[in-house]
Motif scaffolding. Structure first.
Motif, PDB file in Angstrom:
ATOM      1  N   LEU A 112       0.858  -1.183   0.000  1.00 52.89           N
ATOM      2  CA  LEU A 112       0.000   0.000   0.000  1.00 52.89           C
ATOM      3  C   LEU A 112       0.894   1.232   0.000  1.00 52.89           C
ATOM      4  O   LEU A 112       1.648   1.455   0.949  1.00 52.89           O
ATOM      5  CB  LEU A 112      -0.899  -0.012   1.233  1.00 52.89           C
ATOM      6  N   ASN A 113       0.852   2.000  -1.092  1.00 56.07           N
ATOM      7  CA  ASN A 113       1.714   3.180  -1.246  1.00 56.07           C
ATOM      8  C   ASN A 113       0.871   4.430  -1.447  1.00 56.07           C
ATOM      9  O   ASN A 113      -0.113   4.411  -2.191  1.00 56.07           O
ATOM     10  CB  ASN A 113       2.642   3.029  -2.461  1.00 56.07           C
ATOM     11  N   TYR A 114       1.275   5.515  -0.811  1.00 58.48           N
ATOM     12  CA  TYR A 114       0.618   6.808  -1.004  1.00 58.48           C
ATOM     13  C   TYR A 114       1.381   7.614  -2.044  1.00 58.48           C
ATOM     14  O   TYR A 114       2.606   7.697  -1.999  1.00 58.48           O
ATOM     15  CB  TYR A 114       0.573   7.580   0.318  1.00 58.48           C
ATOM     16  N   SER A 115       0.631   8.209  -2.982  1.00 53.43           N
ATOM     17  CA  SER A 115       1.231   9.040  -4.020  1.00 53.43           C
ATOM     18  C   SER A 115       0.781  10.482  -3.822  1.00 53.43           C
ATOM     19  O   SER A 115      -0.406  10.793  -4.038  1.00 53.43           O
ATOM     20  CB  SER A 115       0.825   8.555  -5.411  1.00 53.43           C
ATOM     21  N   PRO A 116       1.680  11.383  -3.422  1.00 48.97           N
ATOM     22  CA  PRO A 116       1.297  12.792  -3.262  1.00 48.97           C
ATOM     23  C   PRO A 116       1.025  13.493  -4.585  1.00 48.97           C
ATOM     24  O   PRO A 116       0.436  14.573  -4.597  1.00 48.97           O
ATOM     25  CB  PRO A 116       2.509  13.399  -2.549  1.00 48.97           C
ATOM     26  N   VAL A 117       1.425  12.882  -5.709  1.00 48.41           N
ATOM     27  CA  VAL A 117       1.198  13.497  -7.019  1.00 48.41           C
ATOM     28  C   VAL A 117      -0.295  13.631  -7.293  1.00 48.41           C
ATOM     29  O   VAL A 117      -0.771  14.677  -7.746  1.00 48.41           O
ATOM     30  CB  VAL A 117       1.864  12.660  -8.140  1.00 48.41           C
ATOM     31  N   ASP A 118      -1.045  12.583  -7.015  1.00 52.98           N
ATOM     32  CA  ASP A 118      -2.487  12.594  -7.276  1.00 52.98           C
ATOM     33  C   ASP A 118      -3.313  12.330  -6.023  1.00 52.98           C
ATOM     34  O   ASP A 118      -4.524  12.143  -6.103  1.00 52.98           O
ATOM     35  CB  ASP A 118      -2.842  11.561  -8.350  1.00 52.98           C
ATOM     36  N   GLU A 119      -2.655  12.299  -4.845  1.00 49.03           N
ATOM     37  CA  GLU A 119      -3.323  12.030  -3.570  1.00 49.03           C
ATOM     38  C   GLU A 119      -4.120  10.728  -3.636  1.00 49.03           C
ATOM     39  O   GLU A 119      -5.307  10.669  -3.298  1.00 49.03           O
ATOM     40  CB  GLU A 119      -4.226  13.203  -3.170  1.00 49.03           C
ATOM     41  N   MET A 120      -3.428   9.677  -4.080  1.00 47.98           N
ATOM     42  CA  MET A 120      -4.053   8.369  -4.208  1.00 47.98           C
ATOM     43  C   MET A 120      -3.279   7.337  -3.393  1.00 47.98           C
ATOM     44  O   MET A 120      -2.064   7.461  -3.193  1.00 47.98           O
ATOM     45  CB  MET A 120      -4.087   7.930  -5.674  1.00 47.98           C
TER      46      MET A 120
END
Length: 461
Positions: free
Chosen positions: A436-444
């Protein structure tokens, strides 16, 4: 004389006893005025309902939504490429190359449209069949209700409606989030919800690789802002040796990797092999658990070089400090790499911390990664199924059911405040989430489990 009288009396006693016994017997004739219940029809209705549930489910609907989302993101990019060609065309080499790129992109979009059309046609056929089946089930259930002389079904339906109305009334009071101090100094605010899934796809390897990870690079090279990456564990669900790149979301969904694989090593497993599914990409470098070591490896995709930094002595590795729930543990999840707005993090556990989660920054020191500031938590790692970091806050999840995961814990690195009462549900499309990874680029949130890739929208307040 006396003997004859005795025999007569004895005979009379036997006859009287037989008559008395016969007179004590009671027989009743039961006649049922009701029609016999049609059990065969009920079984047919149950089988029809079961088939409808199998034919229509959230996974199939999400497949169509994911294709639409990929097309929605791809078309504006194609328009931008054509506009750039019109502005910059020199009638020579640049124009030829740009035209080839546009041709490749149009081919990709055409493949996406073909898959979308075939999926839509399949859904139309299924919907037609399911509609007919449901109509028939409804008619048969109305006939079966005639046998409910005590009106049990009607009362049950009334109770369900009342319960639903009560739940809606209760939930209505929680539409506005409670006013609580925001954690730390995060400009995005506090994480209050996770919605979706937004994307659900098997990609180009449907059912082939159970463990892996995927997502977006928060700090990409110029021209790779829309790229996605995928790492799959190709050996024993433990090891991997390459990163696969996709130029767009639609390319990921339909399984077209124009950049192809970036190999870390030619064979697997061996030195520099990826160990475990919890990996991330940041700044065109892959961070992962080094092969059989208590260390974080960083593989530079451009220079094809690997550097590492050791974790403290006593760090549990080689499947001795896994994420778990009551029924099972996820093998080789000792180290969990994470990204957020500020950089790369590593989550692990040590003997000294008695199995509790430890969070540390992974920073750059010249050409080598180094372990930076470290925080020690009071949440036991074997009671956690996954973790991620968003805006400097560590979040941990736990297993609820095959359909749901819960974000129950947070640790704010700015204030060192811990919470165990978040209660944010994640709707799962597969039984388990292995990364489970958080991506700050698209807030996903990008999840991988059971060979499926799923993404969720993170809501801040």
């Amino acid at each position: 004389m006396y003997l004859a009288m005795i025999l007569q009396l004895f005979t009379l006693h036997i006859i009287f006893h037989q008559v008395a016994s016969a007179s004590n017997l009671c027989t009743c004739e039961f006649t049922n005025a009701e029609k016999p219940f049609p059990h065969d029809k009920l079984n047919t209705v149950e089988q029809g309902a079961l088939k409808c549930n199998q034919d229509v489910n959230p996974q199939k609907a999400l497949e169509f939504d994911s294709l639409l989302l990929g097309l929605e993101k791809r078309l504006p990019q194609l328009v931008d490429e054509v506009s750039e060609l019109e502005r910059e065309n020199d009638g020579d080499l640049y124009g030829a190359i740009a035209l080839q790129v546009i041709h490749n992109d149009m081919t990709e979009i055409q493949q996406l449209l073909n898959k979308l059309n075939s999926t839509h046609l399949r859904f139309q056929q299924q919907n037609s069949i399911v509609s007919e089946t449901l109509q028939k089930i409804n008619e048969e259930m109305q006939q079966l209700e005639e046998f409910d002389t005590m009106q049990t079904v009607k009362r049950q339906q009334t109770n369900i409606r009342l319960t639903r109305d009560l739940d809606q009334c209760k939930n209505g009071h929680h539409l506005i989030p409670p006013v609580t101090p925001a954690h730390g100094a995060c400009p995005r605010g506090q994480l209050i919800n996770v919605t979706g899934p937004r994307v659900y796809t098997a990609g180009e390897y449907p059912g082939s690789y159970k463990y892996g990870a995927w997502g977006r690079d928060p700090k990409p090279d110029v021209g790779k802002e829309n790229w996605y990456w995928l790492v799959i564990l190709t050996s024993s669900n433990i090891y991997g040796h390459y990163v696969r790149r996709y130029s767009t979301l639609s390319a990921l969904i339909v399984g077209i990797s124009t950049p192809g694989n970036v190999q870390i090593s030619a064979s697997n497993p061996t030195t520099n092999t990826i160990q475990g599914p919890n990996v991330v990409l940041y700044g065109e470098a892959l961070y992962y658990n080094c092969y059989k070591e208590a260390a974080v490896c960083r593989f530079n995709l451009n220079s094809k070089t690997v550097q590492s930094t050791a974790l403290p002595q006593g760090t549990r590795v080689n499947s001795k400090g896994n994420f778990c729930h009551l029924e099972a543990c996820y093998p080789y999840t000792d180290l969990d790499l994470a990204t957020d707005e500020t950089g790369v993090w590593v989550v692990y556990t040590t003997s000294q911390d008695h199995g509790n989660l430890v969070l540390a920054r992974v920073e750059e020191d010249g050409e080598r990664p180094v372990l930076g500031q470290t925080w020690h938590t009071s949440v036991y790692k074997n009671a956690v199924t996954n973790s991620f970091v968003a805006c400097g806050v560590l979040y941990a999840t736990r297993y609820i059911s095959p359909d749901a995961e819960e974000i129950f814990y947070s640790f704010d690195t700015a204030t060192s405040v811990e919470r165990f009462d978040l209660g944010i549900r994640i709707t799962k499309m597969a039984g388990h989430i292995y990364s489970l990874n958080y991506s700050p680029v698209d807030e996903m949130l990008h999840a991988y489990g059971e060979a499926f890739m799923t993404s969720y929208k993170v809501v801040f307040w």
